[in-house]
Motif scaffolding. Structure first.
Motif, short mmCIF file in Angstrom:
data_model
loop_
_atom_site.label_atom_id
_atom_site.label_comp_id
_atom_site.label_asym_id
_atom_site.label_seq_id
_atom_site.Cartn_x
_atom_site.Cartn_y
_atom_site.Cartn_z
N ARG A 46 0.83 -1.21 0.00
CA ARG A 46 0.00 0.00 0.00
C ARG A 46 0.86 1.26 0.00
N THR A 47 0.29 2.34 -0.55
CA THR A 47 0.88 3.67 -0.37
C THR A 47 0.53 4.13 1.03
N VAL A 48 1.51 4.63 1.75
CA VAL A 48 1.25 5.12 3.10
C VAL A 48 1.61 6.60 3.19
N TRP A 49 0.62 7.39 3.47
CA TRP A 49 0.83 8.83 3.68
C TRP A 49 0.72 9.14 5.17
N ALA A 50 1.70 9.88 5.69
CA ALA A 50 1.61 10.42 7.04
C ALA A 50 1.29 11.90 6.91
N VAL A 51 0.17 12.32 7.51
CA VAL A 51 -0.11 13.76 7.57
C VAL A 51 0.38 14.24 8.93
N ASP A 52 1.18 15.27 8.91
CA ASP A 52 1.79 15.73 10.15
C ASP A 52 1.69 17.24 10.23
N GLY A 53 1.77 17.74 11.45
CA GLY A 53 1.92 19.18 11.64
C GLY A 53 3.40 19.47 11.81
N ASP A 54 3.76 20.74 11.75
CA ASP A 54 5.18 21.05 11.94
C ASP A 54 5.61 20.80 13.38
#
Lengths: 183, 584
Positions: free
Chosen positions: B445-453
């Protein structure tokens, strides 16, 4: 965990939990830690192995106002080492406690404490020139009364064990016990 | 056939027998003996840069595979670094087994080098933990650990292994299932719901005029998504999925009305408030869902299905408590409903309720004010683009804060186990290590991590792990130079008195930092750059990619129910306030 100073046993509403646990290192810490973590108060606590050396029984008297009992029991039961929990109804259980007290008293008045101890069917453990150490085993209420009377003389040190309790045998169970099959 | 091996060999062999394929860890003094037999084991070890990373990776792995994540670290500071992931896994019921080294049994209690009371420290953040005092105990303890971590309400289990216990020899034996169960007389999770309660639940469902299915993470833990779909379609009732349950039913299913709670959408929040029956499945009436408890869903009867008896009545007293595994119980409820319908019971007409709910959906979609030319990028826009330009089956991970809420709000979850986040504990820095663990668990799978700074700066170093171990993930950093959620609270509840929330617009340089860690770094500052950057990131699969989106710092998460207030007092986006009266 906090210990309330007033004698709880004089109040009608308290809960006794008889908790059967695996006799393993750290079990008491788990139980005590759970009470602390969830904000419940323990009034008294007594622990010892049972007739089965793999199991210990922890008798906990819970300060009834600290939290709903149901949650305490359910959270306790989630501990892997906890095998069984019974809530003992004070009216349907036998409770016992042991107390040892040292009272400061002049030799000429010592007789009064000795007499008091005899009335309560307690024991004299040690006698000194100006002090006497006595012990009393019995129901927590009886211990409360004795403690109150001793207080008039001046208690130097006092230690109570916290109560231990088991369910009262009903008539049927008593008869079975006679036939050698308790529980 | 009494084979003598060391405790360390027994440990690794036991992990192999438990079908462990990956360990996330970092060696050190006391755990050294266990790392030697690992050299000749088929188990893959992933060497992290900080022990907390190992814990979150194990969680991410468990989230997407359903199998327990395994982390192994040394004693003392390594064990204390593991406390956060253990607590995180405990709060979110993630199956995990953590192995820590300990000083030799002869040195325990002496304040030896790197000694700490690991079982004492982790007692309240694990489902169970054990200090193993003899190598002979290792196989049974490992089996117990996996059994406890994965059954009942899942959770983290820690095994603390003194160095001499690993070094000394033992006679290998592998306990049977029966021996494991017998060795745990106090551990018997209830799986099957009480038949009378199940009938009662079915009866209430058939009486309800305004039912809502309130679905929590327990449904995913019980692998009950299919059963849930059958129940939902049978009852034909709106379904809300909590932050821990996103994807349990597809977001585009006509019955799914999305996430409730503090930042839930107005329809999900209001449907629960106005409901006359909450069919609660593996959810726990968290304060982020209920708002002020006394004002929560005041007219609703409650069916509460949970495998943990302690959740029954903890917050809200249920009318029908059912202790059991969500999948089994839901299947039984479906069966009971079928029986009743065949027996002549009539499904109530709930069309008025459903049209009321869809009216709210029309009036109160998620909303943000689109950027005017020259404005800063809107974080919601970035997430919409990410959603629309990522391949099918993408797994989304997030840290904690505004970006997490926007991720949950704007993503379109199509299947279970594609959403990995820190719900209960709210652990900033969760996303990058969790995404690495997820990618290890699901390399297809493609894994995206959404993060804040803010989050990124807590655990970014694990991207070095990702580079070295060749675990390519993608990171979207929504950089607003602020601790955004705290800023939002200070703006709304502290009269815009911003205290210690401004990070820095200049440092770190996220692109250079990404490159220094072996990743591709991309900076995005304008709307036109968003889609190309995402497409570029998606096209790179030989290394990790960090895309920094420079986003509008003044953007707030809406709707919002201020902490401790009634869900009736939901704050809508300012643009929607004029139609508030429709929310009845």
């Amino acid at each position: 965990m906090s210990i309330t100073p007033t004698a709880l046993s004089n109040q009608p509403a308290h809960h006794i939990l008889s908790v059967l646990v695996q006799n393993r290192p750290g079990v008491l810490a788990r139980v005590a830690g759970l009470f602390a973590r969830r904000g419940y108060n323990i009034f008294s606590l007594a622990v010892a192995p049972t007739e089965d050396p793999d199991l210990s029984r922890i008798t906990i008297v819970v300060d009834v106002e600290s939290a709903p009992l149901e949650q305490i029991v359910k959270q306790l039961f989630k501990l892997v080492d906890v095998v069984k929990i019974s809530e003992l109804d004070p009216r349907r259980s036998v409770e016992r406690e042991l107390m040892i007290a040292t009272v400061r008293i002049a030799a000429e008045e010592r007789g009064q404490v000795v007499e008091l101890t005899n009335i309560f069917e307690g024991k004299i453990l040690a006698v000194g020139v100006e002090a006497i150490t006595v012990s009393l085993e019995g129901s927590p209420e009886k211990l409360d009364d004795f403690e109150e009377l001793l207080r008039g003389y001046g208690i130097v040190e006092l230690q109570r064990t916290g109560r231990v309790a088991l369910p009262k045998l009903d008539k049927e169970a008593r008869l079975r016990a006679v036939r050698g099959k308790a529980s | 056939m009494s084979e003598k091996i060391t405790g360390a060999q027994a440990l690794i062999r036991a992990l192999e027998k438990e079908k462990v394929d990956t360990i996330f860890g970092l060696p050190g003094g006391c755990i050294l003996p266990a790392y030697d037999p690992l050299l000749s084991s088929p188990i893959r070890h992933i060497l992290v840069r900080h022990e907390q990373g190992a814990g979150h990776m194990a969680e991410g792995y468990a989230h997407v595979t359903g199998r327990p994540g395994v982390a192994m670290v040394t004693s003392g500071p390594a064990a204390t670094n593991m406390v956060t992931p253990l607590c995180d896994a405990y709060m979110d019921s993630i199956p995990m087994v953590c192995i820590t080294g300990q000083v030799s049994t002869t040195a325990i209690g002496t304040d030896a080098f790197q000694e700490c009371d690991t079982v004492g420290i982790t007692r309240s953040v694990t489902k169970h933990n054990e200090l193993i005092m003899s190598p002979d105990e290792i196989p049974l303890m490992v089996r117990q650990a996996f059994h406890i971590a994965t059954t009942g309400r899942p959770g983290p289990v820690l095994l603390d292994l003194p160095k001499d216990v690993l070094q000394n020899s033992m006679t290998w034996h592998w306990p049977t299932d029966e021996e494991v169960v017998e060795s745990l007389p106090g551990y018997k999770p209830t799986m099957k719901g009480h038949p009378r309660m199940i009938k009662e639940a079915a009866r209430l469902i058939l009486e309800a005029k305004q039912p809502v299915l309130y679905v929590g993470g327990g449904v995913l833990k019980a692998r009950a998504a299919e059963a849930l779909l059958e129940l939902a379609e049978m009852v034909d009732a709106p379904v809300v999925t909590t932050l821990m349950a996103r994807g349990a039913i597809p977001d585009d299913h006509p019955l799914c009305i999305g996430m409730p709670g503090m930042h839930g959408n107005a329809t999900a929040v209001t449907a629960m408030q106005k409901s006359d029956l909450l069919v609660t499945l593996g959810a726990r009436f968290d304060d982020r869902i209920t708002g002020k408890v006394d004002a929560f869903a005041p007219d609703a009867k409650i069916i509460h299905v949970d495998i943990d008896p302690a959740e029954q009545g903890k917050v809200r007293r249920p009318d029908v408590p059912i202790v059991g595994d969500c999948r089994l119980v839901i299947e039984e409820i479906v069966k009971a409903l079928k029986d009743m319908l065949q027996g002549g019971a009539v499904k109530p007409d709930i069309s008025a309720w459903k049209s009321r709910v869809s009216g709210w959906q029309e009036q109160f979609p998620l909303h943000y004010a689109a950027a005017e030319p020259g404005d800063a990028l809107k974080p919601q826009y970035c997430l919409e683009q990410l959603r629309d330009n990522s391949p099918e089956g993408t797994i989304l991970c997030s840290g904690v804060g505004q970006h997490q809420m926007w991720s949950s709000q704007y993503w379109n979850f199509k299947e279970p186990y594609t959403w990995v986040n820190s719900g209960g504990l709210g652990t900033m820095g969760f996303s990058i290590p969790a995404a690495i663990g997820a990618k290890v668990g699901r390399p297809d799978r493609t894994v995206w991590a959404v993060d804040g700074d803010g989050c990124f700066q807590m655990t970014a170093q694990e991207l070095v792990t990702a580079s070295v171990e060749r675990i390519p993930i993608k990171v979207a950093v929504l950089n607003n130079s602020y601790l955004g959620m705290v800023r939002q609270w200070q703006e709304m509840f502290y009269e815009e008195r911003y205290s210690e929330v401004y990070l820095s617009p200049e440092v770190p340089d996220f692109v250079k930092w990404a490159e220094a860690m072996g990743c591709v770094g991309i900076r995005v500052e304008s709307p036109e750059e968003v889609q190309p950057a995402i497409e570029k990131a998606n096209s790179i699969d030989d290394r990790s990619v960090v895309v920094e989106f420079r986003v509008d710092a003044s953007e707030k998460v809406f709707p919002m129910i201020p902490a401790g207030q009634s869900n009736d007092d939901i704050l809508l986006h300012p643009d929607q306030c004029s139609v508030r009266e429709y929310l009845r």
